[in-house]
Design a protein around this motif. Structure first.
Motif, PDB file in Angstrom:
ATOM      1  N   VAL A   1       0.836  -1.199   0.000  1.00  0.00           N
ATOM      2  CA  VAL A   1       0.000   0.000   0.000  1.00  0.00           C
ATOM      3  C   VAL A   1       0.871   1.250   0.000  1.00  0.00           C
ATOM      4  O   VAL A   1       0.602   2.217  -0.715  1.00  0.00           O
ATOM      5  CB  VAL A   1      -0.941   0.001   1.217  1.00  0.00           C
ATOM      6  N   LEU A   2       1.944   1.237   0.789  1.00  0.00           N
ATOM      7  CA  LEU A   2       2.833   2.398   0.849  1.00  0.00           C
ATOM      8  C   LEU A   2       3.522   2.639  -0.485  1.00  0.00           C
ATOM      9  O   LEU A   2       3.661   3.786  -0.925  1.00  0.00           O
ATOM     10  CB  LEU A   2       3.864   2.195   1.964  1.00  0.00           C
ATOM     11  N   VAL A   3       3.947   1.568  -1.151  1.00  0.00           N
ATOM     12  CA  VAL A   3       4.557   1.708  -2.472  1.00  0.00           C
ATOM     13  C   VAL A   3       3.564   2.343  -3.439  1.00  0.00           C
ATOM     14  O   VAL A   3       3.914   3.223  -4.240  1.00  0.00           O
ATOM     15  CB  VAL A   3       5.029   0.333  -3.001  1.00  0.00           C
ATOM     16  N   ASP A   4       2.291   1.920  -3.361  1.00  0.00           N
ATOM     17  CA  ASP A   4       1.260   2.492  -4.233  1.00  0.00           C
ATOM     18  C   ASP A   4       1.058   3.975  -3.931  1.00  0.00           C
ATOM     19  O   ASP A   4       0.889   4.786  -4.846  1.00  0.00           O
ATOM     20  CB  ASP A   4      -0.049   1.729  -4.056  1.00  0.00           C
ATOM     21  N   MET A   5       1.082   4.357  -2.647  1.00  0.00           N
ATOM     22  CA  MET A   5       0.942   5.758  -2.271  1.00  0.00           C
ATOM     23  C   MET A   5       2.103   6.580  -2.832  1.00  0.00           C
ATOM     24  O   MET A   5       1.905   7.686  -3.342  1.00  0.00           O
ATOM     25  CB  MET A   5       0.880   5.895  -0.745  1.00  0.00           C
ATOM     26  N   VAL A   6       3.319   6.033  -2.752  1.00  0.00           N
ATOM     27  CA  VAL A   6       4.493   6.731  -3.288  1.00  0.00           C
ATOM     28  C   VAL A   6       4.361   6.899  -4.792  1.00  0.00           C
ATOM     29  O   VAL A   6       4.614   7.972  -5.347  1.00  0.00           O
ATOM     30  CB  VAL A   6       5.778   5.958  -2.931  1.00  0.00           C
ATOM     31  N   SER A   7       3.947   5.828  -5.480  1.00  0.00           N
ATOM     32  CA  SER A   7       3.822   5.887  -6.932  1.00  0.00           C
ATOM     33  C   SER A   7       2.760   6.893  -7.357  1.00  0.00           C
ATOM     34  O   SER A   7       2.950   7.666  -8.288  1.00  0.00           O
ATOM     35  CB  SER A   7       3.474   4.498  -7.478  1.00  0.00           C
ATOM     36  N   ARG A   8       1.610   6.888  -6.653  1.00  0.00           N
ATOM     37  CA  ARG A   8       0.537   7.823  -6.990  1.00  0.00           C
ATOM     38  C   ARG A   8       0.972   9.256  -6.750  1.00  0.00           C
ATOM     39  O   ARG A   8       0.675  10.152  -7.540  1.00  0.00           O
ATOM     40  CB  ARG A   8      -0.708   7.509  -6.161  1.00  0.00           C
ATOM     41  N   SER A   9       1.722   9.477  -5.654  1.00  0.00           N
ATOM     42  CA  SER A   9       2.192  10.830  -5.358  1.00  0.00           C
ATOM     43  C   SER A   9       3.143  11.308  -6.444  1.00  0.00           C
ATOM     44  O   SER A   9       3.085  12.444  -6.892  1.00  0.00           O
ATOM     45  CB  SER A   9       2.884  10.862  -3.994  1.00  0.00           C
ATOM     46  N   GLY A  10       4.023  10.408  -6.921  1.00  0.00           N
ATOM     47  CA  GLY A  10       4.958  10.776  -7.975  1.00  0.00           C
ATOM     48  C   GLY A  10       4.227  11.136  -9.260  1.00  0.00           C
ATOM     49  O   GLY A  10       4.590  12.091  -9.941  1.00  0.00           O
ATOM     50  N   ARG A  11       3.180  10.362  -9.616  1.00  0.00           N
ATOM     51  CA  ARG A  11       2.431  10.663 -10.826  1.00  0.00           C
ATOM     52  C   ARG A  11       1.693  11.986 -10.712  1.00  0.00           C
ATOM     53  O   ARG A  11       1.617  12.760 -11.664  1.00  0.00           O
ATOM     54  CB  ARG A  11       1.430   9.531 -11.099  1.00  0.00           C
ATOM     55  N   ASP A  12       1.137  12.272  -9.518  1.00  0.00           N
ATOM     56  CA  ASP A  12       0.383  13.496  -9.331  1.00  0.00           C
ATOM     57  C   ASP A  12       1.258  14.731  -9.465  1.00  0.00           C
ATOM     58  O   ASP A  12       0.762  15.812  -9.801  1.00  0.00           O
ATOM     59  CB  ASP A  12      -0.290  13.502  -7.948  1.00  0.00           C
TER      60      ASP A  12
END
Length: 295
Positions: free
Chosen positions: A282-293
């Motif tokens: 879940v944390l990896v997904d949060m990091v990835s989403r933040s990078g895309r945003d």
């Protein structure tokens, strides 16, 4: 002999190193950036810009919309706002409180590795605990130690005042624009969407909703005694009854719709984590989403 907070942090640090190091960018060891306050220039407005950055005086003079640009401050202040009410102790294996604790400590360590400061607000109906933001590993250990302490037991019949929790977060973090993580199951009194919207107006807010699968779909366990964690009310139910399971599924669906509507009114998109998920995934997904945003 190492303490429980130190053991928890060492375990998470080892897993963080393996799973996240390749996803972080350069020497700046976090994908979450600071929010600068130094004005540097003006440029024409584009569709991707935040309307709050429009310089209305210049726009009126030139008859075209212009936005103000700021120097980005690479120092970040992050806050962890964590619901520790009775309903967060629900869960068959690893409960919601344990899931929120691990995620909070992992985020604190990830943010602090960039030389940033992190603080915490631990909230329940009886009391709250504010840990002022500081940097370094010792600060993460302090937060972990507070989270590993048992939360006080609430009064029977009391539900969580989520509005009070979010109002406390807004007043505590008012001095400086920050990155705020709100972790809760959002089980409690209604009306939390307005204070959440006010918090998002001031800060960058990441909402993490913690859910146990049994709250969404009741498992078939035969006759069991269930207890409302918030009110203490007990009821003997037959979980194998298809009519009961159907009604509960409808209620769960309606509650999901209500929560989604509240998040939309507040202008946020909640990250949902269940107690049976791998927390670091879940944390990896949060990091990835933040990078895309941020692209």
């Amino acid at each position: 002999m190492t303490s429980p907070p130190d053991r928890l942090l060492r375990r998470l640090e080892w897993r963080l190193g393996r799973r996240l190091d390749g996803r972080l960018q350069g020497n700046y060891r976090t994908v979450w950036h600071g929010a600068g306050i130094d004005f540097t220039d003006l440029r024409l407005y584009s569709a991707e810009d935040d309307v709050r950055h429009i310089d209305w005086n210049v726009t009126a003079r030139l008859d075209e919309p212009y936005v103000r640009q700021y120097t980005e401050d690479r120092e970040l202040t992050a806050w962890l706002v964590i619901d520790r009410s009775a309903s967060m102790r629900f869960g068959r294996e690893k409960g919601k409180e344990s899931t929120a604790t691990e995620l909070a400590v992992a985020i604190a360590r990830l943010v602090s590795r960039g030389g940033n400061r992190v603080g915490a607000i631990l909230f329940d109906n009886l009391s709250h605990r504010v840990i002022p933001p500081r940097g370094g590993r010792d600060q993460v250990l302090r937060i972990a130690g507070e989270l590993l302490r048992p939360a006080p037991r609430g009064k029977p019949g009391a539900t969580t005042d989520l509005s009070a929790m979010l109002h406390l977060a807004a007043t505590t973090t008012a001095k400086r624009r920050s990155l705020v993580f709100v972790m809760s199951d959002f089980i409690g009194d209604p009306g939390w969407d307005r204070p959440l919207a006010r918090l998002t107006h001031r800060h960058e807010v990441v909402v993490v909703r913690v859910v146990d699968p049994a709250e969404v779909e009741l498992p078939d366990l035969g006759m069991i005694l269930v207890e409302d964690a918030e009110t203490g009310e007990q009821l003997l139910v037959d979980t194998s009854d298809p009519l009961l399971r159907g009604r509960l599924a409808e209620q769960a669906g309606a509650r999901e719709d209500e929560l989604a509507a509240g998040m939309r009114r507040a202008g946020v998109s909640a990250q949902r984590i269940t107690t049976d998920q791998d927390m670091l995934t879940v944390l990896v997904d949060m990091v990835s989403r933040s990078g895309r945003d941020r692209r």
